[in-house]
Design a protein around this motif. Structure first.
Motif, PDB file in Angstrom:
ATOM      1  N   ALA A  80       0.830  -1.207   0.000  1.00  0.00           N
ATOM      2  CA  ALA A  80       0.000   0.000   0.000  1.00  0.00           C
ATOM      3  C   ALA A  80       0.863   1.255   0.000  1.00  0.00           C
ATOM      4  CB  ALA A  80      -0.929  -0.008   1.212  1.00  0.00           C
ATOM      5  N   LEU A  81       1.890   1.274   0.856  1.00  0.00           N
ATOM      6  CA  LEU A  81       2.778   2.438   0.925  1.00  0.00           C
ATOM      7  C   LEU A  81       3.463   2.686  -0.412  1.00  0.00           C
ATOM      8  CD1 LEU A  81       4.413   1.828   4.429  1.00  0.00           C
ATOM      9  CD2 LEU A  81       2.710   3.567   3.844  1.00  0.00           C
ATOM     10  N   ASN A  82       3.942   1.624  -1.034  1.00  0.00           N
ATOM     11  CA  ASN A  82       4.653   1.791  -2.299  1.00  0.00           C
ATOM     12  C   ASN A  82       3.722   2.186  -3.442  1.00  0.00           C
ATOM     13  OD1 ASN A  82       7.664   1.098  -2.107  1.00  0.00           O
ATOM     14  ND2 ASN A  82       6.740  -0.542  -0.914  1.00  0.00           N
ATOM     15  N   ASN A  83       2.520   1.655  -3.463  1.00  0.00           N
ATOM     16  CA  ASN A  83       1.574   2.092  -4.489  1.00  0.00           C
ATOM     17  C   ASN A  83       1.252   3.578  -4.346  1.00  0.00           C
ATOM     18  OD1 ASN A  83       0.893   0.095  -6.404  1.00  0.00           O
ATOM     19  ND2 ASN A  83      -0.355  -1.013  -4.916  1.00  0.00           N
ATOM     20  N   LEU A  84       1.102   4.033  -3.105  1.00  0.00           N
ATOM     21  CA  LEU A  84       0.832   5.463  -2.878  1.00  0.00           C
ATOM     22  C   LEU A  84       2.039   6.309  -3.285  1.00  0.00           C
ATOM     23  CD1 LEU A  84      -1.018   5.230   0.561  1.00  0.00           C
ATOM     24  CD2 LEU A  84      -2.029   5.688  -1.687  1.00  0.00           C
ATOM     25  N   LEU A  85       3.246   5.840  -2.983  1.00  0.00           N
ATOM     26  CA  LEU A  85       4.454   6.567  -3.373  1.00  0.00           C
ATOM     27  C   LEU A  85       4.612   6.634  -4.886  1.00  0.00           C
ATOM     28  CD1 LEU A  85       7.063   5.233  -0.767  1.00  0.00           C
ATOM     29  CD2 LEU A  85       6.136   7.558  -0.911  1.00  0.00           C
ATOM     30  N   GLN A  86       4.114   5.615  -5.578  1.00  0.00           N
ATOM     31  CA  GLN A  86       4.191   5.598  -7.039  1.00  0.00           C
ATOM     32  C   GLN A  86       3.067   6.399  -7.693  1.00  0.00           C
ATOM     33  OE1 GLN A  86       4.615   1.521  -8.562  1.00  0.00           O
ATOM     34  NE2 GLN A  86       5.691   0.969  -6.680  1.00  0.00           N
ATOM     35  N   GLY A  87       2.182   6.930  -6.894  1.00  0.00           N
ATOM     36  CA  GLY A  87       1.073   7.722  -7.423  1.00  0.00           C
ATOM     37  C   GLY A  87      -0.112   6.896  -7.866  1.00  0.00           C
ATOM     38  N   LYS A  88      -0.104   5.608  -7.560  1.00  0.00           N
ATOM     39  CA  LYS A  88      -1.235   4.748  -7.923  1.00  0.00           C
ATOM     40  C   LYS A  88      -2.216   4.745  -6.754  1.00  0.00           C
ATOM     41  CE  LYS A  88       1.576   1.301  -8.990  1.00  0.00           C
ATOM     42  NZ  LYS A  88       2.100   0.009  -9.513  1.00  0.00           N
ATOM     43  N   LEU A  89      -2.952   5.844  -6.648  1.00  0.00           N
ATOM     44  CA  LEU A  89      -3.788   6.083  -5.481  1.00  0.00           C
ATOM     45  C   LEU A  89      -4.904   5.060  -5.338  1.00  0.00           C
ATOM     46  CD1 LEU A  89      -4.053   9.994  -5.570  1.00  0.00           C
ATOM     47  CD2 LEU A  89      -2.347   8.530  -4.454  1.00  0.00           C
ATOM     48  N   ALA A  90      -5.527   4.681  -6.460  1.00  0.00           N
ATOM     49  CA  ALA A  90      -6.629   3.715  -6.393  1.00  0.00           C
ATOM     50  C   ALA A  90      -6.123   2.364  -5.873  1.00  0.00           C
ATOM     51  CB  ALA A  90      -7.271   3.554  -7.769  1.00  0.00           C
ATOM     52  N   ASP A  91      -4.978   1.908  -6.398  1.00  0.00           N
ATOM     53  CA  ASP A  91      -4.412   0.647  -5.935  1.00  0.00           C
ATOM     54  C   ASP A  91      -3.988   0.743  -4.483  1.00  0.00           C
ATOM     55  OD1 ASP A  91      -4.815  -0.457  -8.408  1.00  0.00           O
ATOM     56  OD2 ASP A  91      -2.713  -0.393  -9.036  1.00  0.00           O
ATOM     57  N   GLY A  92      -3.394   1.881  -4.116  1.00  0.00           N
ATOM     58  CA  GLY A  92      -2.947   2.066  -2.749  1.00  0.00           C
ATOM     59  C   GLY A  92      -4.092   2.021  -1.754  1.00  0.00           C
ATOM     60  N   MET A  93      -5.183   2.698  -2.087  1.00  0.00           N
ATOM     61  CA  MET A  93      -6.335   2.703  -1.194  1.00  0.00           C
ATOM     62  C   MET A  93      -7.007   1.321  -1.152  1.00  0.00           C
ATOM     63  SD  MET A  93      -6.214   5.530   0.203  1.00  0.00           S
ATOM     64  CE  MET A  93      -7.668   5.211   1.206  1.00  0.00           C
ATOM     65  N   SER A  94      -6.967   0.609  -2.286  1.00  0.00           N
ATOM     66  CA  SER A  94      -7.488  -0.758  -2.299  1.00  0.00           C
ATOM     67  C   SER A  94      -6.670  -1.649  -1.367  1.00  0.00           C
ATOM     68  CB  SER A  94      -7.446  -1.315  -3.724  1.00  0.00           C
ATOM     69  OG  SER A  94      -7.830  -2.675  -3.756  1.00  0.00           O
ATOM     70  N   ASP A  95      -5.346  -1.448  -1.371  1.00  0.00           N
ATOM     71  CA  ASP A  95      -4.487  -2.228  -0.477  1.00  0.00           C
ATOM     72  C   ASP A  95      -4.764  -1.900   0.985  1.00  0.00           C
ATOM     73  OD1 ASP A  95      -3.209  -3.390  -2.693  1.00  0.00           O
ATOM     74  OD2 ASP A  95      -1.766  -1.754  -2.815  1.00  0.00           O
ATOM     75  N   VAL A  96      -4.989  -0.627   1.277  1.00  0.00           N
ATOM     76  CA  VAL A  96      -5.336  -0.223   2.645  1.00  0.00           C
ATOM     77  C   VAL A  96      -6.628  -0.910   3.083  1.00  0.00           C
ATOM     78  CG1 VAL A  96      -6.047   1.705   4.106  1.00  0.00           C
ATOM     79  CG2 VAL A  96      -4.122   1.985   2.524  1.00  0.00           C
ATOM     80  N   MET A  97      -7.592  -0.947   2.174  1.00  0.00           N
ATOM     81  CA  MET A  97      -8.862  -1.609   2.481  1.00  0.00           C
ATOM     82  C   MET A  97      -8.662  -3.111   2.693  1.00  0.00           C
ATOM     83  SD  MET A  97     -11.366   0.415   2.833  1.00  0.00           S
ATOM     84  CE  MET A  97     -12.659  -0.832   2.774  1.00  0.00           C
ATOM     85  N   ARG A  98      -7.773  -3.729   1.892  1.00  0.00           N
ATOM     86  CA  ARG A  98      -7.493  -5.154   2.070  1.00  0.00           C
ATOM     87  C   ARG A  98      -6.959  -5.428   3.470  1.00  0.00           C
ATOM     88  NH1 ARG A  98      -6.805  -9.238  -1.467  1.00  0.00           N
ATOM     89  NH2 ARG A  98      -5.135 -10.021  -0.117  1.00  0.00           N
TER      90      ARG A  98
END
Length: 279
Positions: A80-98
């Motif tokens: 989640a942290l790395n997806n957010l750092l890469q700017g992939k906000l939708a994936d990052g938030m999906s990972d947070v939800m997971r």
């Protein structure tokens, strides 16, 4: 004080700088890398693989699935942290939800409720983040014990380890026991794939190297492979085609994450041996 894994990395880099270079532009540290590959393979054959075979035989499949899901849930934190750092906000938030769903409704992550709910599992690390930011992978490197990597990913390992929640588990004996289970579970999940490499590859080192580099490029580019020197025929050694760069996106076990390096990389570098994988 440096951790044991950090010392391994520092020692490996010093040996590289000391002149273990080759004339192969695709693999300038091939002499060193082959020596480390043989060392890691010997450790795997003598200890890790036999233990993983016992693990797979003795433990019921539902227990193995629970262990896999539990550590996979912890890995989703770093993802989640790395997806957010890469700017992939939708994936990052999906990972947070997971993480939230699996931790609360999945008995601390033992059950993968998130995948059943349609939350796709991603796998990201800080090496991929650096690649997404434009940093080249650099030469291929085989680290003692930790396995396949690149100069870029070696520099990213301390960040990956720091982002692993299991690193902060107390007491220490519980953390160490869990780390052993984590390694054995990952190694057990790729036993069949590693056996295939041992039987099919003419030059296992070249096979693993080329497959690893292709897969890392694919992961950095989210499945897109650009042409690189690793896609061309190697005229210095003979080998076999690499694994296709595929990635499982469900909560199920998939051998692709570790199979391309006989589990030496993902099994022992993500997370690291000191922490695994690196996962």
């Amino acid at each position: 004080m440096m951790s044991r894994a950090t010392r391994i990395i520092a020692l490996a880099l010093m040996l590289l700088v000391a002149g273990c270079a080759s004339t192969n532009p695709k693999d300038p540290f091939e002499q060193f890398n082959r020596a480390m590959f043989e060392f890691n393979d010997a450790v795997d054959q003598a200890a890790v693989k036999p233990a993983a075979e016992v693990y797979r035989t003795v433990l019921p499949s539902f227990v193995q699935t629970g262990i896999y899901n539990f550590f996979g849930n912890l890995g989703d934190v770093s993802t989640a942290l790395n997806n957010l750092l890469q700017g992939k906000l939708a994936d990052g938030m999906s990972d947070v939800m997971r993480v939230a769903v699996n931790t609360t409704f999945g008995l601390g992550g033992l059950l993968d409720i998130g995948s059943e709910a349609g939350l796709v599992k991603h796998r990201e690390d800080f090496g991929q983040t650096l690649g997404a930011w434009g940093l080249s992978s650099g030469p291929y490197v085989v680290l003692p014990v930790l396995g396949s990597s690149t100069l870029r990913d070696v520099g990213a390992l301390p960040v990956d380890w720091a982002a692993d929640p299991w690193r902060y588990t107390t007491p220490v004996n519980a953390r160490n026991t869990g780390t052993v289970l984590r390694i054995l579970d990952l190694r057990a999940s790729v036993l069949d794939a590693s056996n295939l490499i041992e039987e099919a590859a003419l030059d296992r080192y070249q096979f693993v190297r080329d497959a690893y580099m292709q897969r890392r490029e694919s992961k950095v580019n989210d499945g897109e492979l650009s042409k690189s020197v690793y896609d061309e025929e190697d005229t210095s050694t003979s080998g076999t085609p690499a694994f296709p760069a595929t990635s499982g996106q469900s909560g199920q076990k998939t051998p692709s994450d570790a199979s391309i390096s006989q589990s030496q990389n993902d099994v022992t570098a993500q997370p690291s041996v000191a922490s695994t994988e690196k996962q």
